[in-house]
Design a protein around this motif. Structure first.
Motif, PDB file in Angstrom:
ATOM      1  N   MET A  68     -10.663 -23.047  -6.006  1.00 44.07           N
ATOM      2  CA  MET A  68     -10.628 -21.784  -5.110  1.00 44.07           C
ATOM      3  C   MET A  68     -11.878 -21.606  -4.691  1.00 44.07           C
ATOM      4  SD  MET A  68      -8.891 -18.606  -6.616  1.00 44.07           S
ATOM      5  CE  MET A  68      -8.258 -19.682  -8.175  1.00 44.07           C
ATOM      6  N   PRO A  69     -12.235 -21.224  -3.196  1.00 40.73           N
ATOM      7  CA  PRO A  69     -13.610 -21.072  -2.947  1.00 40.73           C
ATOM      8  C   PRO A  69     -14.165 -19.708  -3.429  1.00 40.73           C
ATOM      9  CG  PRO A  69     -12.022 -20.753  -1.145  1.00 40.73           C
ATOM     10  CD  PRO A  69     -11.389 -21.103  -2.423  1.00 40.73           C
ATOM     11  N   MET A  70     -14.059 -19.251  -4.572  1.00 39.48           N
ATOM     12  CA  MET A  70     -14.621 -17.997  -4.821  1.00 39.48           C
ATOM     13  C   MET A  70     -15.890 -18.135  -5.579  1.00 39.48           C
ATOM     14  SD  MET A  70     -11.406 -15.551  -5.504  1.00 39.48           S
ATOM     15  CE  MET A  70     -11.530 -15.295  -7.209  1.00 39.48           C
TER      16      MET A  70
ATOM     17  N   ARG B  99     -16.652 -23.788  -5.162  1.00 34.40           N
ATOM     18  CA  ARG B  99     -15.846 -23.793  -6.386  1.00 34.40           C
ATOM     19  C   ARG B  99     -16.428 -23.065  -7.466  1.00 34.40           C
ATOM     20  NH1 ARG B  99     -13.158 -25.879  -3.220  1.00 34.40           N
ATOM     21  NH2 ARG B  99     -12.320 -27.699  -3.226  1.00 34.40           N
TER      22      ARG B  99
ATOM     23  N   THR C 153       0.355 -24.775   4.542  1.00 34.68           N
ATOM     24  CA  THR C 153      -0.762 -24.514   3.836  1.00 34.68           C
ATOM     25  C   THR C 153      -1.902 -25.721   3.771  1.00 34.68           C
ATOM     26  OG1 THR C 153       0.193 -25.718   1.843  1.00 34.68           O
ATOM     27  CG2 THR C 153       0.443 -23.139   2.247  1.00 34.68           C
TER      28      THR C 153
ATOM     29  N   HIS D  13      -2.148 -14.495  -5.409  1.00 29.19           N
ATOM     30  CA  HIS D  13      -1.341 -15.611  -4.860  1.00 29.19           C
ATOM     31  C   HIS D  13      -1.861 -17.063  -4.807  1.00 29.19           C
ATOM     32  CE1 HIS D  13      -4.185 -15.548  -1.713  1.00 29.19           C
ATOM     33  NE2 HIS D  13      -4.178 -14.368  -1.584  1.00 29.19           N
ATOM     34  N   ALA D  14      -2.877 -17.431  -5.336  1.00 31.30           N
ATOM     35  CA  ALA D  14      -3.323 -18.528  -5.468  1.00 31.30           C
ATOM     36  C   ALA D  14      -2.447 -19.177  -6.801  1.00 31.30           C
ATOM     37  CB  ALA D  14      -4.734 -18.571  -5.892  1.00 31.30           C
TER      38      ALA D  14
ATOM     39  N   ASN E 170       6.997 -19.161   1.758  1.00 31.29           N
ATOM     40  CA  ASN E 170       5.981 -20.216   1.053  1.00 31.29           C
ATOM     41  C   ASN E 170       6.131 -21.668   1.535  1.00 31.29           C
ATOM     42  OD1 ASN E 170       4.487 -17.912   0.197  1.00 31.29           O
ATOM     43  ND2 ASN E 170       5.013 -18.241  -1.840  1.00 31.29           N
ATOM     44  N   ARG E 171       7.574 -21.835   1.725  1.00 27.38           N
ATOM     45  CA  ARG E 171       7.861 -23.393   1.737  1.00 27.38           C
ATOM     46  C   ARG E 171       8.294 -23.475   3.532  1.00 27.38           C
ATOM     47  NH1 ARG E 171      10.989 -26.264  -2.008  1.00 27.38           N
ATOM     48  NH2 ARG E 171      10.186 -25.977  -4.194  1.00 27.38           N
TER      49      ARG E 171
ATOM     50  N   ALA F  71      -8.143 -23.280   3.459  1.00 21.31           N
ATOM     51  CA  ALA F  71      -9.013 -23.467   1.889  1.00 21.31           C
ATOM     52  C   ALA F  71      -7.933 -22.941   0.876  1.00 21.31           C
ATOM     53  CB  ALA F  71     -10.062 -22.331   2.214  1.00 21.31           C
ATOM     54  N   LEU F  72      -8.501 -23.723  -0.250  1.00 21.39           N
ATOM     55  CA  LEU F  72      -7.582 -23.394  -1.536  1.00 21.39           C
ATOM     56  C   LEU F  72      -7.711 -21.932  -1.981  1.00 21.39           C
ATOM     57  CD1 LEU F  72      -6.590 -25.435  -3.151  1.00 21.39           C
ATOM     58  CD2 LEU F  72      -8.666 -25.532  -4.693  1.00 21.39           C
ATOM     59  N   GLY F  73      -6.812 -21.321  -2.184  1.00 19.55           N
ATOM     60  CA  GLY F  73      -6.571 -19.819  -2.438  1.00 19.55           C
ATOM     61  C   GLY F  73      -6.046 -19.000  -1.356  1.00 19.55           C
ATOM     62  N   SER F  74      -5.889 -19.844  -0.123  1.00 19.70           N
ATOM     63  CA  SER F  74      -5.531 -19.199   1.049  1.00 19.70           C
ATOM     64  C   SER F  74      -3.777 -18.841   0.630  1.00 19.70           C
ATOM     65  CB  SER F  74      -5.396 -20.174   2.076  1.00 19.70           C
ATOM     66  OG  SER F  74      -6.521 -20.242   2.704  1.00 19.70           O
ATOM     67  N   SER F  75      -3.461 -17.623   1.069  1.00 14.15           N
ATOM     68  CA  SER F  75      -2.017 -17.210   1.019  1.00 14.15           C
ATOM     69  C   SER F  75      -1.050 -18.024   1.776  1.00 14.15           C
ATOM     70  CB  SER F  75      -1.787 -16.119   1.300  1.00 14.15           C
ATOM     71  OG  SER F  75      -0.442 -15.763   1.657  1.00 14.15           O
ATOM     72  N   PRO F  76      -0.009 -19.179   1.134  1.00 13.35           N
ATOM     73  CA  PRO F  76       0.648 -20.055   2.098  1.00 13.35           C
ATOM     74  C   PRO F  76       1.891 -19.103   2.997  1.00 13.35           C
ATOM     75  CG  PRO F  76       1.177 -19.763  -0.282  1.00 13.35           C
ATOM     76  CD  PRO F  76       0.252 -18.608  -0.259  1.00 13.35           C
TER      77      PRO F  76
ATOM     78  N   MET G 257      -6.851 -14.545  -8.914  1.00 15.72           N
ATOM     79  CA  MET G 257      -6.588 -14.396  -7.463  1.00 15.72           C
ATOM     80  C   MET G 257      -4.968 -14.631  -7.476  1.00 15.72           C
ATOM     81  SD  MET G 257      -8.027 -14.614  -4.877  1.00 15.72           S
ATOM     82  CE  MET G 257      -8.394 -15.525  -3.246  1.00 15.72           C
TER      83      MET G 257
ATOM     84  N   GLU H  31       4.279 -22.623  -7.312  1.00 17.91           N
ATOM     85  CA  GLU H  31       5.622 -23.006  -6.700  1.00 17.91           C
ATOM     86  C   GLU H  31       5.343 -24.782  -6.412  1.00 17.91           C
ATOM     87  OE1 GLU H  31       7.755 -22.101  -4.365  1.00 17.91           O
ATOM     88  OE2 GLU H  31       7.094 -20.276  -5.758  1.00 17.91           O
TER      89      GLU H  31
ATOM     90  N   ARG I 102       0.863 -19.970  -5.884  1.00 23.28           N
ATOM     91  CA  ARG I 102       1.048 -21.329  -5.065  1.00 23.28           C
ATOM     92  C   ARG I 102       1.088 -22.564  -6.194  1.00 23.28           C
ATOM     93  NH1 ARG I 102      -3.590 -23.801  -1.337  1.00 23.28           N
ATOM     94  NH2 ARG I 102      -2.655 -25.938  -0.830  1.00 23.28           N
TER      95      ARG I 102
ATOM     96  N   TRP J  70      -5.236 -13.528   1.856  1.00 22.73           N
ATOM     97  CA  TRP J  70      -6.038 -13.952   2.917  1.00 22.73           C
ATOM     98  C   TRP J  70      -5.738 -15.367   3.180  1.00 22.73           C
ATOM     99  CZ3 TRP J  70      -9.173 -18.142   1.815  1.00 22.73           C
ATOM    100  CH2 TRP J  70      -9.392 -18.369   0.130  1.00 22.73           C
TER     101      TRP J  70
END
Lengths: 181, 465
Positions: B1-3, B74, A87, B454-455, A58-59, A91-96, B452, B461, B458, A157
């Motif tokens: 998040m684009p959900m 959003r 990242t 993995h969001a 992730n880093r 898009a926000l929510g993407s897996s890093p 979500m 992290e 992140r 994703w």
């Protein structure tokens, strides 16, 4: 700072800390923060630190590991060129960790399909793939209704628009969610 | 998040909206309001507000709650406000109608109903505005689409506040307000900001996005679309100036309304050119019912909005102004809303029912949920009624207008029944329908909260780093 030569990996042996009953995670993270740009981290541990691989991925670090006897492992985390900020622009929510997914097994061009057809095609294709498989799709717009469904099925994703803003690029990794629920 | 998830209460908004439209059509069929009564008499004002607030505003609000999050990628901010907003608006509308009835002397109710109604409407629209503005501003940069909605919401705010001032004046509770805001002059600007600014500009902005999506047409250049917002926004600014002019003591002529209307007509000319481009450049050649049924609505806009400033400039031709206003409210805004409701309801119902089944078995297409060509015939009836009604109003034929409301009412009722059948999956073969307890409910979407994983990782992290 033990290193003056930027390409020489920084070393961290967490065995003494673990023997002393300490949790070495913070020490590892401090060592990572102290790395020079482009510098690697060589970690010595009394076991293969698998959970750390995804944290480091992730880093923006790729891991290579080898057993060095007595059950100890040496793992070298090397920064992936240009992917330190992997990242950025996603898009926000993407897996890093998408930079480490490997080449996609299948590619779909769904730009000419009317919504929700792209969503249908992607979910159908995913059902035929195995956990860990990667799918790449081109779409005409951000598939906002697809994302909750991917999350529900435990797929990961990462996506963004191309430079022109006309095509959405989507990478999906099969997360091993139940194929027939 | 684009959900985007399903907006839980949108179907309830749509149901309240359709009930209001049916009520307004029934009232007109019964000969209630204009042309039997004057344009500013309570009976007419009841019909106008049931149409503007009950039907058009609630339908647009329900659609915005679903599509603003989709279009800015959003999640909807504060979604729990959706139900209180709906209840407050409906309560405010009922009180407003009761207040008008009291003013007309039909019932011995206190005039205080009017400011109370204004309070309900103010609270309801405020909650709606808070949700939408917070959602729009959570996505940066603010897009042109968001610009249309934000200007529309600003017009809504002025409309509601001026309406509240009028309600207070009419209840006889504020001589001061009455002295600064002479009623008959302000009404036209209040109506223009409501129909043209809030409903009209938002219809412009939303249709750009939805038409591109529904017809697979290439996106238009932003600078081209921006012209529509600039002229529309300028026109609405003039309308606000016209509304406030009496309070500042500035004398504006009776013909001033022509200027904001003219600016809006220019905006609609640019908009019409763009819509034509979208239809012509579409990659999806076969038009679906929502796009077919929108064509008469666009025609109504193309006919009504250029003529309305001319009619007001000539002055004195009340039947003409009434006919054109009816054409824009029922032909353009009403027709467009009805047409897109069919698509929105079928899409949301499809998503709610089949999203979790996709790839795991046969699933129908969105269009399979709609009964065709029957739905098309209801639209034909509705638009035929609107066309006859416009002609009757222009010709001053009160009984012709009443008769014309019959096909309108039948068409609307037919479309409403089709929407209920879509929710019930009536067109879908039995083997493709989920079991009874998993089927969509009529008024409330099953919008389960999805997260979500993995969001979240992140974020964790980032905060650790």
């Amino acid at each position: 700072m033990p290193t003056t030569e930027p390409l020489k990996p920084r070393e961290l042996d967490v065995r003494p800390a673990l023997r002393g009953g300490e949790e070495p995670f913070q020490a590892i993270m401090d060592a990572v923060s102290a790395l020079e740009p482009g510098q690697s981290l060589r970690l010595i541990a009394p076991f293969r630190p698998v959970p750390l691989f995804s944290v480091m991925a992730n880093r923006g670090f790729a891991a290579s590991d080898r057993a060095i006897g007595n059950g100890d492992w040496e793992v070298t985390f090397s920064p992936v060129a240009g992917e330190v900020d992997g990242t950025e622009g996603l898009a926000l929510g993407s897996s890093p960790s998408a930079a480490f997914w490997g080449p996609p097994l299948q590619e779909l061009d769904l730009c000419a399909l009317e919504p929700p057809e792209p969503m249908v095609r992607i979910l159908e294709t995913l059902e035929a793939l195995q956990p860990g498989d990667v799918l790449f799709a081109l779409l005409a717009r951000e598939p906002v209704f697809l994302f909750p469904e991917l999350a529900k099925r435990e797929h990961e994703w990462a996506g963004n628009f191309d430079e022109s803003g006309a095509t959405y690029r989507l990478l999906i990794r099969h997360g091993g969610g139940r194929a027939h629920g | 998040m684009p959900m985007a998830s399903l907006s839980r209460w949108t179907m309830s908004y749509f149901a309240a909206a359709l009930a209001s439209l049916l009520a307004a059509e029934l009232l007109m069929l019964a000969g209630f309001g204009y042309p039997a009564a004057d344009l500013t008499e309570p009976a007419t004002l009841i019909v106008v507000h049931v149409t503007a607030i009950g039907w058009l505003s609630l339908a647009v609000a329900g659609a915005l709650l679903q599509f603003v999050p989709v279009l800015v990628a959003r999640p909807l901010a504060m979604p729990w406000l959706a139900l209180p907003a709906l209840l407050a608006i409906v309560a405010g509308l009922v009180l407003l109608c009761a207040g008008f009835a009291a003013l007309a002397g039909w019932a011995d109710w206190p005039f205080e109903l009017m400011p109370l109604a204004a309070l309900g409407l103010f609270c309801g629209f405020l909650l709606l505005g808070v949700m939408l503005v917070a959602t729009l501003l959570s996505a940066r940069p603010v897009t042109l689409f968001a610009g249309f909605v934000l200007v529309g919401l600003a017009c809504l705010a002025v409309t509601v506040l001026s309406g509240a001032a009028f309600a207070t004046i009419l209840s006889g509770r504020s001589a001061w307000l009455a002295s600064v805001a002479p009623l008959p002059d302000g009404l036209r600007f209040h109506a223009l900001l409501g129909f043209g600014g809030w409903l009209g500009l938002i219809a412009f902005g939303v249709s750009y996005r939805l038409l591109v999506m529904f017809m697979m047409a290439p996106e238009l250049p932003a600078r081209q679309v921006r012209l529509v917002l600039v002229f529309g926004g300028f026109g609405m600014g003039l309308a606000v100036a016209g509304l406030l002019a009496p309070a500042t003591g500035i004398e504006i002529g009776a013909g001033f309304i022509t200027m904001p209307l003219g600016a809006l007509a220019v905006a609609s000319a640019f908009y019409g050119r763009d819509i034509l481009t979208l239809y012509r450049s579409r990659r999806r050649k076969a038009l679906e019912i929502n796009m077919l049924a929108s064509i008469p609505a666009f025609a109504a806009l193309g006919l009504g909005l250029p003529l309305l400033p001319i009619a007001t400039a000539i002055g004195g031709w009340e039947p003409g102004i009434a006919a054109l206003t009816f054409l824009l409210a029922f032909g353009w805004l009403g027709g467009l809303t009805l047409a897109q409701l069919v698509k929105i309801v079928s899409f949301m119902t499809w998503l709610e029912t089949y999203a979790s089944r996709l790839g795991r078995g046969p699933a129908p297409r969105v269009g399979d949920l709609v009964a065709m060509p029957r739905t098309g015939w209801w639209f034909a009836l509705y638009y035929a009624g609107v066309a006859i009604a416009v002609a009757a109003l222009a010709g001053g034929l009160a009984s012709g207008f009443r008769l014309a409301m019959l096909p309108c009412l039948i068409g609307t009722a037919g479309i409403a029944c089709e929407l209920v059948r879509i929710r019930h999956l009536s067109e879908i073969k039995a083997e493709q329908r989920p079991s009874l307890h998993e089927r969509p409910r009529l008024l409330l979407a099953r919008a389960d909260e999805r997260r979500m994983p993995h969001a979240d990782n992140r974020t964790a992290e980032t905060s650790r780093a």
